[in-house]
Design an enzyme around this catalytic site. Structure first.
Site, PDB file in Angstrom:
ATOM      1  N   CYS A 164      41.571  46.424  38.668  1.00 41.07           N
ATOM      2  CA  CYS A 164      40.947  45.209  39.184  1.00 41.07           C
ATOM      3  C   CYS A 164      40.526  45.448  40.631  1.00 41.07           C
ATOM      4  CB  CYS A 164      41.897  44.017  39.092  1.00 41.07           C
ATOM      5  SG  CYS A 164      43.382  44.196  40.101  1.00 41.07           S
ATOM      6  N   ASP A 181       7.740  45.525  42.836  1.00 41.34           N
ATOM      7  CA  ASP A 181       7.009  46.790  42.926  1.00 41.34           C
ATOM      8  C   ASP A 181       5.631  46.558  42.308  1.00 41.34           C
ATOM      9  OD1 ASP A 181       6.524  49.657  43.110  1.00 41.34           O
ATOM     10  OD2 ASP A 181       6.821  49.669  40.939  1.00 41.34           O
ATOM     11  N   CYS A 207      43.168  46.521  43.152  1.00 40.26           N
ATOM     12  CA  CYS A 207      43.503  47.946  43.225  1.00 40.26           C
ATOM     13  C   CYS A 207      42.576  48.666  44.203  1.00 40.26           C
ATOM     14  CB  CYS A 207      43.395  48.581  41.841  1.00 40.26           C
ATOM     15  SG  CYS A 207      44.541  47.934  40.616  1.00 40.26           S
TER      16      CYS A 207
END
Length: 750
Positions: free
Chosen positions: A18, A431, A21
């Site tokens: 998670c 773009d 961590c």
């Protein structure tokens, strides 16, 4: 110590479950003197800048000491580790599901409880709680060693306590008797109840959510792997005698001379020393027109040689190449993205310790008033009812249903980051080539000289260009057919000069087609047009200039309505392209009111996105090429068209696949924003009800009004509520209904 004196080390980190961590590892590394670390949960990597005196092995040792694994990234990139993790979780989930189903049925339905059913249930639930639930137990142990607790802690304790208590009751109380049937009781019933199904159900439900999240994380690294796969694998190096021999790309050094034959990829960045050709740089520049190169021209690795043989001198290799730089930009941009899953983990950081303390206090209080079995049963009920199953499912189930509905509408949404940022988007950057335009060349106009017709120019050009393979030549041939040109005659003495043009003899007359230099070589004088945004193709016959043909890209049919709908929503459209300002302005005039930023490199594209974000804007980027990959990742929301490169698609959060008249429908981008917002709203509602369930049920369990069986049922109901609320997304429709899409149309667009 200056930045130039520091060393950058990248490590692959395993064992993170998670955001907590990743944050814990990042904080630990940053406490080391001179170290600046960023840990990316999505790609399971740590980027660490540190003094040269600090060896990378010390960084690895620091991470390993925390209970995680760490190593330098392998050649196949970080995604491979994620793929392995997905496979392991899937195997655990399949086994857990197969074993938990009969456990739940027998335990919850008294009529199906046969003689000795308790022992069968205990045997079936054991592997689920122990082996399938090992990721939760391992994470809980790791957290305990560092004095912290997460949702894994509650899941592990709930599953283990439920199973171990039931095991003790099975052998030490009448609950293990052959004639005992366990009936469901809303109140009381703690003394002889068995809760094997509670532990098994907890593990199975949470494994489902964990597997869905792991799949999303493992895919995040595929953009970087795809960029690496663009590079050539080997190269034909010239020796001192002028002969070439193929060697692995890793053996190429700066200053080496290598050969690039027609159709081959350029091995690395360099300068052309001999030969002329046209280089297809669409994968890196996003522009569909091949670039003419000759002696002295710079070329970029991973581009394709479409014409003659080139001899190139390497100027940059390995991590210094343009391709590697783009890959680093994508990695850096991905590392800085927030994820909605962090919300649940951050809340759990406070919620979990509170529940643990509450369960212990409940046990102590009841132990003073009732038998130990009752006290344990009430404490177990508190732990079970507080297990965040619904909290763990709130995000992945909404993602699953929302993304499924998006696929039906031709919109592929990947990752919670897209949902989190979509509601704040105020600027949409497009773009040009391959995004607002189709990326397919076409003849936009024909300019004959006095006394010559348009058809005459087209017929003369197409007679020669029929034998050429260049995209511009193909556009001319197609246009000649559309203008009713006669059948193409036979061409004699056909010649091609790579990067310049072609010539041939048709019905006894020599026709020359190409750029200004090509016609000058043939002794033909031409007037070069000024202010033209198209690619210019000159045509001459027997030394006389007949005129020129303008070749350009075509605007997508849905570009204008898509931009109009975005403006109607109050969003700011911006055109960001590597093409010339004149070409960009020409497209902008066709679209309407849109801001133009032209002539930018991939690095500047990403920097422009950062500048817009630094100015306080929340930016969505829509692109299709590898040159857009860094900008797509840098944006708060990256949207790629499915006809673009795989790298752009992998680097994006959203992919548009809905087809309209054979091309990708850009109005799907508007639907993508709306659907993402709707999915995020659903996730927030799910999280609200998940917490509301805990707030209501924990006090009831604490005062003994809910036994573990009811706690398990309530937990299942809360999860069901979350799933049903997520299923509402399957009926979501855009406010402005887009063209219908068939499966075949989506497949064609992909």
């Amino acid at each position: 110590m200056t930045t130039a004196e520091l060393v950058l080390t990248r490590l692959t980190v395993g064992g993170m479950t998670c955001a907590a961590c990743a944050n814990r590892i990042e904080r630990k590394l940053n406490r080391i003197d001179g170290v600046q670390a960023t840990v990316n949960l999505a790609t399971a990597t740590a980027s660490v800048t540190h003094p040269p005196s600090l060896p990378a092995s010390d960084l690895v040792a620091t991470i390993v000491a925390m209970g995680y694994s760490a190593r330098p990234p392998q050649a196949d990139g970080p995604a491979s580790a994620g793929d392995h993790s997905d496979d392991v979780l899937r195997r655990r989930l399949v086994v857990a599901g197969l074993l938990t189903t009969p456990v739940l049925i027998v335990s919850m339905v008294p009529a199906w409880q046969f003689t000795g059913w308790q022992w069968v249930v205990a045997v079936l639930a054991g592997p689920v709680v122990g082996w399938a639930g090992w990721p939760f137990h391992r994470a809980a142990l790791r957290n305990a060693r560092h004095g912290s607790a997460t949702m894994d802690t509650l899941v592990s304790l709930g599953a283990l306590v439920s199973y171990l208590w039931s095991g003790w009751a099975l052998v030490a109380t009448p609950a293990g008797g052959p004639e005992v049937r366990m009936s469901f009781a809303f109140l009381g019933g703690h003394d002889h109840a068995l809760y094997f199904e509670v532990g098994a159900a907890l593990v199975t439900f949470l494994l489902t959510g964990r597997w869905l999240e792991a799949r999303a994380r493992s895919r995040a690294g595929s953009a970087l792997r795809g960029i690496a796969e663009l590079a050539a694998r080997d190269v034909a190096v010239l020796d001192t005698s002028g002969h070439d021999h193929r060697v692995p790309l890793a053996d190429l050094r700066v200053g080496d001379r290598f050969v690039v034959r027609p159709g081959e990829k350029v091995a690395t960045d360099g300068v052309v020393e001999a030969g002329v050709s046209a280089i297809d740089a669409a994968l890196l520049t996003g522009e569909s027109i091949p670039v003419e190169v000759g002696p002295g021209s710079g070329v970029t690795g991973a581009t394709v040689n479409t014409g003659g043989r080139l001899v190139v001198r390497a100027t940059r290799v390995g991590e210094d190449t343009r391709l590697a730089q783009i890959g680093r930009l994508v990695a850096q941009a991905q590392a800085g993205k927030a994820r909605v899953q962090r919300l649940a983990d951050e809340v759990a950081g406070v919620f979990v310790p509170f529940v643990l303390v509450l369960a212990l206090a409940t046990f102590a209080g009841w132990l003073a008033l009732a038998p130990a079995a009752t006290a344990v049963g009430v404490a177990v009920a508190v732990l079970i009812v507080a297990c965040p199953c619904a909290l763990g499912l709130a995000t992945p189930t909404a993602l699953l249903v929302g993304t499924g509905r998006g696929a039906q509408l031709g919109v592929l949404i990947r990752g919670a980051a897209a949902l989190e940022s979509a509601r704040r988007i105020d600027t949409v950057v497009f773009d040009k080539t391959g995004t607002l335009t189709t990326g397919r060349m076409r003849v936009s106009d024909v300019h004959p000289v006095d006394g010559v017709s348009r058809d005459e120019v087209l017929r003369a050009a197409s007679a020669v260009e029929t034998y050429a393979e260049h995209p511009v030549a193909q556009a001319v041939v197609i246009a000649a057919g559309q203008h009713g040109g006669a059948a193409v005659p036979t061409v004699a003495d056909f010649r091609v000069v790579p990067g310049r043009g072609a010539s041939g003899v048709v019905d006894g007359t020599r026709i020359v087609v190409g750029n200004t230099l090509h016609l000058a070589d043939a002794g033909v004088s031409v007037d070069t047009p000024t202010g033209v945004t198209d690619t210019v193709v000159h045509v001459a016959r027997d030394g006389r200039w007949l005129g020129w043909i303008g070749v350009s890209d075509s605007l997508r049919d849905t570009a204008v309505p898509a931009v109009a709908r975005l403006r109607a929503l109050g969003l700011r459209p911006v055109l960001l392209t590597g093409d010339t300002p004149a070409a960009a302005e020409a497209i902008a005039k066709q679209i309407g009111s849109i801001e133009v930023i032209a002539g930018v490199t991939p690095e500047v594209k990403a920097a422009t996105i950062r500048r817009l974000r630094d100015a306080g804007h929340t930016v969505a980027m829509i692109g299709d090429g590898v040159n857009d990959a860094a900008a797509l990742s840098e944006a708060d929301l990256g949207i790629a068209v499915a006809t673009g490169s795989d790298i752009a698609i992998e680097a994006s959060d959203v992919t548009l696949v809905r087809a309209n008249a054979g091309t990708v429908d850009l109005t799907a981008a508007v639907d993508a924003l709306a659907l993402a917002r709707a999915t995020l709203r659903t996730i927030k509602v799910n999280l609200f009800w998940a917490f509301a369930y805990n707030i209501l049920m924990i006090p009831l369990a604490g005062i003994g009004l809910v036994n573990p069986m009811l706690a398990a049922a309530a937990m299942a109901c809360s999860s069901l509520l979350v799933v049903l609320n997520s299923l509402r997304l399957s009926r979501w429709r855009p406010t402005m209904q887009a063209p219908s899409t068939s499966t075949e149309a989506i497949g064609a667009a992909c």
